[in-house]
Design a protein around this motif. Structure first.
Motif, PDB file in Angstrom:
ATOM      1  N   ALA A 209      34.946  39.650  52.572  1.00 57.03           N
ATOM      2  CA  ALA A 209      35.500  41.004  52.606  1.00 57.03           C
ATOM      3  C   ALA A 209      37.028  40.977  52.671  1.00 57.03           C
ATOM      4  CB  ALA A 209      34.932  41.767  53.802  1.00 57.03           C
ATOM      5  N   ALA A 210      37.582  40.006  53.424  1.00 58.23           N
ATOM      6  CA  ALA A 210      39.040  39.896  53.534  1.00 58.23           C
ATOM      7  C   ALA A 210      39.664  39.517  52.185  1.00 58.23           C
ATOM      8  CB  ALA A 210      39.405  38.860  54.597  1.00 58.23           C
ATOM      9  N   LEU A 211      39.008  38.632  51.449  1.00 60.69           N
ATOM     10  CA  LEU A 211      39.525  38.243  50.130  1.00 60.69           C
ATOM     11  C   LEU A 211      39.500  39.422  49.164  1.00 60.69           C
ATOM     12  CD1 LEU A 211      37.865  34.712  49.785  1.00 60.69           C
ATOM     13  CD2 LEU A 211      40.314  35.203  50.074  1.00 60.69           C
ATOM     14  N   ARG A 212      38.437  40.197  49.201  1.00 59.56           N
ATOM     15  CA  ARG A 212      38.361  41.370  48.316  1.00 59.56           C
ATOM     16  C   ARG A 212      39.438  42.395  48.677  1.00 59.56           C
ATOM     17  NH1 ARG A 212      32.905  40.129  49.123  1.00 59.56           N
ATOM     18  NH2 ARG A 212      32.663  41.662  50.803  1.00 59.56           N
ATOM     19  N   LEU A 222      50.962  45.317  46.798  1.00 60.58           N
ATOM     20  CA  LEU A 222      51.255  44.953  48.187  1.00 60.58           C
ATOM     21  C   LEU A 222      50.791  43.514  48.412  1.00 60.58           C
ATOM     22  CD1 LEU A 222      52.451  46.289  50.767  1.00 60.58           C
ATOM     23  CD2 LEU A 222      50.105  46.865  51.439  1.00 60.58           C
ATOM     24  N   PRO A 223      51.627  42.526  48.067  1.00 62.16           N
ATOM     25  CA  PRO A 223      51.208  41.113  48.105  1.00 62.16           C
ATOM     26  C   PRO A 223      51.243  40.518  49.507  1.00 62.16           C
ATOM     27  CG  PRO A 223      53.468  41.258  47.348  1.00 62.16           C
ATOM     28  CD  PRO A 223      53.006  42.677  47.554  1.00 62.16           C
ATOM     29  N   LEU A 224      50.271  40.917  50.339  1.00 64.18           N
ATOM     30  CA  LEU A 224      50.242  40.469  51.729  1.00 64.18           C
ATOM     31  C   LEU A 224      49.547  39.118  51.871  1.00 64.18           C
ATOM     32  CD1 LEU A 224      49.248  43.772  53.567  1.00 64.18           C
ATOM     33  CD2 LEU A 224      51.541  42.821  53.237  1.00 64.18           C
ATOM     34  N   GLN A 225      50.016  38.334  52.844  1.00 65.35           N
ATOM     35  CA  GLN A 225      49.262  37.169  53.275  1.00 65.35           C
ATOM     36  C   GLN A 225      48.107  37.650  54.147  1.00 65.35           C
ATOM     37  OE1 GLN A 225      51.543  34.184  55.314  1.00 65.35           O
ATOM     38  NE2 GLN A 225      51.919  33.063  53.420  1.00 65.35           N
ATOM     39  N   VAL A 226      46.932  37.127  53.905  1.00 68.87           N
ATOM     40  CA  VAL A 226      45.752  37.514  54.680  1.00 68.87           C
ATOM     41  C   VAL A 226      45.261  36.301  55.457  1.00 68.87           C
ATOM     42  CG1 VAL A 226      43.393  38.384  54.587  1.00 68.87           C
ATOM     43  CG2 VAL A 226      45.117  39.288  53.012  1.00 68.87           C
ATOM     44  N   ALA A 247      35.369  32.397  45.715  1.00 68.98           N
ATOM     45  CA  ALA A 247      35.405  33.768  46.236  1.00 68.98           C
ATOM     46  C   ALA A 247      36.776  34.404  46.018  1.00 68.98           C
ATOM     47  CB  ALA A 247      35.046  33.771  47.723  1.00 68.98           C
ATOM     48  N   ALA A 248      37.846  33.636  46.200  1.00 66.45           N
ATOM     49  CA  ALA A 248      39.199  34.152  46.001  1.00 66.45           C
ATOM     50  C   ALA A 248      39.434  34.498  44.536  1.00 66.45           C
ATOM     51  CB  ALA A 248      40.232  33.136  46.485  1.00 66.45           C
ATOM     52  N   ALA A 249      38.965  33.649  43.622  1.00 67.62           N
ATOM     53  CA  ALA A 249      39.126  33.910  42.190  1.00 67.62           C
ATOM     54  C   ALA A 249      38.390  35.185  41.790  1.00 67.62           C
ATOM     55  CB  ALA A 249      38.614  32.720  41.385  1.00 67.62           C
ATOM     56  N   ALA A 250      37.175  35.365  42.326  1.00 67.65           N
ATOM     57  CA  ALA A 250      36.396  36.567  42.005  1.00 67.65           C
ATOM     58  C   ALA A 250      37.058  37.830  42.543  1.00 67.65           C
ATOM     59  CB  ALA A 250      34.986  36.423  42.570  1.00 67.65           C
ATOM     60  N   ALA A 251      37.780  37.693  43.668  1.00 65.32           N
ATOM     61  CA  ALA A 251      38.426  38.846  44.305  1.00 65.32           C
ATOM     62  C   ALA A 251      39.833  39.110  43.772  1.00 65.32           C
ATOM     63  CB  ALA A 251      38.481  38.634  45.816  1.00 65.32           C
ATOM     64  N   GLY A 252      40.357  38.198  42.962  1.00 68.40           N
ATOM     65  CA  GLY A 252      41.729  38.364  42.482  1.00 68.40           C
ATOM     66  C   GLY A 252      42.760  38.128  43.556  1.00 68.40           C
ATOM     67  N   MET A 253      42.425  37.260  44.506  1.00 67.45           N
ATOM     68  CA  MET A 253      43.307  36.966  45.626  1.00 67.45           C
ATOM     69  C   MET A 253      43.943  35.586  45.425  1.00 67.45           C
ATOM     70  SD  MET A 253      44.547  37.790  48.634  1.00 67.45           S
ATOM     71  CE  MET A 253      45.238  37.001  50.098  1.00 67.45           C
ATOM     72  N   PRO A 254      45.280  35.506  45.303  1.00 68.26           N
ATOM     73  CA  PRO A 254      45.931  34.193  45.150  1.00 68.26           C
ATOM     74  C   PRO A 254      45.697  33.314  46.371  1.00 68.26           C
ATOM     75  CG  PRO A 254      47.445  36.005  44.641  1.00 68.26           C
ATOM     76  CD  PRO A 254      46.241  36.612  45.268  1.00 68.26           C
TER      77      PRO A 254
END
Length: 400
Positions: A209-212, A222-226, A247-254
Motif C-alpha cells: 500500500a505504501a508503494l502504491r 510530489l516525489p517523496l521518500q517513503v 511491487a515498486a515497478a508495478a506501483a510506479g515508485m522509484p
C-alpha cells in the motif's frame, strides 16, 4: 488537583508549596517523612493527582518510595526532585518509568519556578490528550480476519529537512480501522502479529500500500521518500528484495525513493541471515535505515557490517535534549559519527521547539515528530502541507 509533597527538608517543602500556590495550586499536602506520605496514599491514593518526591531522604529514600507507589497501585503523576548528580536523577526517572508510573520528569533543587511551570504545563497538555477508556485487547483470530478483510490501513508521518523545513518524505505507520472500535493503534496488535506468525503478511500488505501511495505522489508531482518498517520475518525470506522490486515497478515508485527501516533489536536476533537480503536491497538502490539507534546492544557492529544509508536516532535521546546536557553529548557524538560515515541522520520524537533548534544547530538532517505533524491519512497530507508552509518559517528563521 490534589498534590502530595514528600521531602525531609522543611524549607524545601515550604518553598515548593509556595511556588505551586503561585501557579494556582492550593490543595497541597506536605509530608516530611515518606512513611507519613504512604499513610495518606494508602487511604486516599485515588485523590492525589500528583506527587513531588525527593530522592535523598532518611528512613526511606525516593527509590524505595517509588517501589511502594507501585505496590499500592498509585495511578497519578509523579515528579522527582533532588539535589543529586543529574545522572542519578535520570536513572531514578527511568526506573520510575519502567515501573509504568506516569512520570512528569525530574527537577533539580532548588526548584526553578520556570522549570516547574513548564513541567506542569506539559503534564496538563498530556492529560488533556489522554483517552479515558482502557484499550481493549484483540485475539489472533480477529487480527487474521482484519488482515484478510483489508481493515489495516496506512497513515503517514511527515519528515522535514531541519535546514529548510521542506517536506522530504514520510514514514508509513499502520493502523487498524476496526468496524466497531474505530482506529486502533499498532501497539495493540503488532505484538499479536509477531507472536502468531502474521507479521510477514502484515508487513507485505503495509509495504504494498505504501508503494502504491508513493507512486501516486510521484505521478502527482510530489516525489517523496517513503519509509516502511520491515520485520525479522521479511529478512529471512531470500526473495524479499525481488518482491519489493516487482511491487515498486508495478506501483510506479522509484526504488531510490524507498527507505526500509530495520530496528537494532530485529537484527540482533540473527545477525548473519539478514546480511544477504540487506546487501541485495542496497544493490537495488533502496535506502536502509537503522531505526531506534542507541537502544540495542550492538549498534556499532551493525554500522560496520551492514550498508545503512540512514541513522535514525531514537526519541529517548531526542525528547527533552535541550534541557539535558548528557543527552546533548550523546546526540552530538551520534551525529558526528553518522557524518563521518556518510549517513543521513533523522531525529524522531521532535516535540518541542527547543529540541528542534538544538538538533538543527548540531547538524541533524531530518526531523520527525509531533512538532512537525502527527501521523495522518494520505488524503490529509495536502492540507497539512499548506498549514506547514505558514509556520515552518518560524523554525527556520535563520536559514538565510
Amino acid at each position: 488537583m490534589k498534590i502530595l509533597l514528600v521531602d525531609d527538608d522543611a524549607f524545601a517543602l515550604q518553598l515548593l508549596s509556595r511556588q505551586l500556590a503561585n501557579l494556582g495550586f492550593v490543595n497541597i499536602v506536605p509530608c516530611l517523612r515518606a512513611q507519613e506520605a504512604l499513610v495518606w496514599l494508602e487511604s486516599n491514593s485515588a485523590h492525589f493527582g500528583l506527587i513531588f518526591c525527593d530522592l535523598q531522604m532518611p528512613e526511606m529514600d525516593g527509590v524505595e518510595f517509588v517501589r511502594q507507589l507501585v505496590h499500592i497501585g498509585y495511578r497519578g503523576g509523579l515528579a522527582l526532585v533532588s539535589g543529586e548528580d543529574e545522572r542519578v536523577l535520570q536513572t531514578a526517572e527511568r526506573l520510575a518509568r519502567a515501573h509504568r508510573l506516569d512520570v512528569l520528569g525530574a527537577l533539580h533543587k532548588p526548584v526553578a519556578p520556570q522549570a516547574l511551570q513548564e513541567m506542569l504545563a506539559r503534564h496538563a497538555r498530556r492529560v488533556a490528550g489522554k483517552p479515558d477508556a482502557t484499550p481493549r485487547t484483540y485475539t489472533p483470530q480477529q487480527l487474521r480476519q482484519a488482515i484478510d478483510d483489508g481493515q489495516l490501513i496506512n497513515h503517514y508521518q511527515p519528515k522535514v529537512a531541519f535546514a529548510s523545513g521542506e517536506l522530504i518524505g514520510v514514514e508509513t505507520l499502520v493502523r487498524w480501522q476496526h468496524p466497531d472500535d474505530g482506529l486502533v493503534e499498532p501497539d495493540q496488535f503488532i505484538g499479536i502479529a509477531e507472536d502468531h506468525g502474521m507479521i510477514d503478511d502484515l508487513t507485505r500488505m503495509v509495504l504494498g500500500a505504501a508503494l502504491r501511495q508513493g507512486g501516486a505522489w510521484h505521478a502527482g508531482g510530489l516525489p517523496l521518500q517513503v519509509a516502511v518498517n520491515i520485520s525479522m520475518d521479511n529478512l529471512g525470506a531470500l526473495d524479499f528484495p525481488d518482491v519489493v522490486e516487482r511491487a515498486a515497478a508495478a506501483a510506479g515508485m522509484p526504488l531510490t525513493h524507498l527507505v526500509l527501516e530495520v530496528t537494532e533489536s530485529c537484527l540482533m536476533k540473527d545477525p548473519l541471515s539478514p546480511l544477504d537480503i540487506l546487501t541485495r536491497l542496497r544493490l537495488k538502490r533502496i535506502g536502509l535505515s537503522i531505526d531506534d539507534f542507541g537502544t540495542g546492544h550492538s549498534s556499532l557492529a551493525q554500522l560496520r557490517d551492514i550498508p545503512f544509508t540512514e541513522l535514525k536516532i531514537d526519541r529517548s535521546f531526542v525528547h527533552g535534549a535541550s534541557r539535558n546536557a548528557y543527552l546533548q553529548v550523546i546526540l552530538e557524538a551520534s551525529l558526528g559519527m553518522a557524518r563521518q560515515l556518510g549517513m543521513k541522520t533523522v531525529a524522531e520524537g521532535v516535540e518541542e521547539s527547543e529540541d528542534w533548534h538544538l538538533l538543527r544547530a548540531c547538524g541533524c538532517d531530518v526531523a520527525q515528530g509531533f512538532l512537525v505533524a502527527r501521523p495522518m491519512a494520505a488524503a490529509e497530507l495536502p492540507g497539512w502541507l499548506r498549514e506547514w508552509e505558514t509556520r515552518r518559517g518560524e523554525l527556520t528563521a535563520d536559514a538565510a
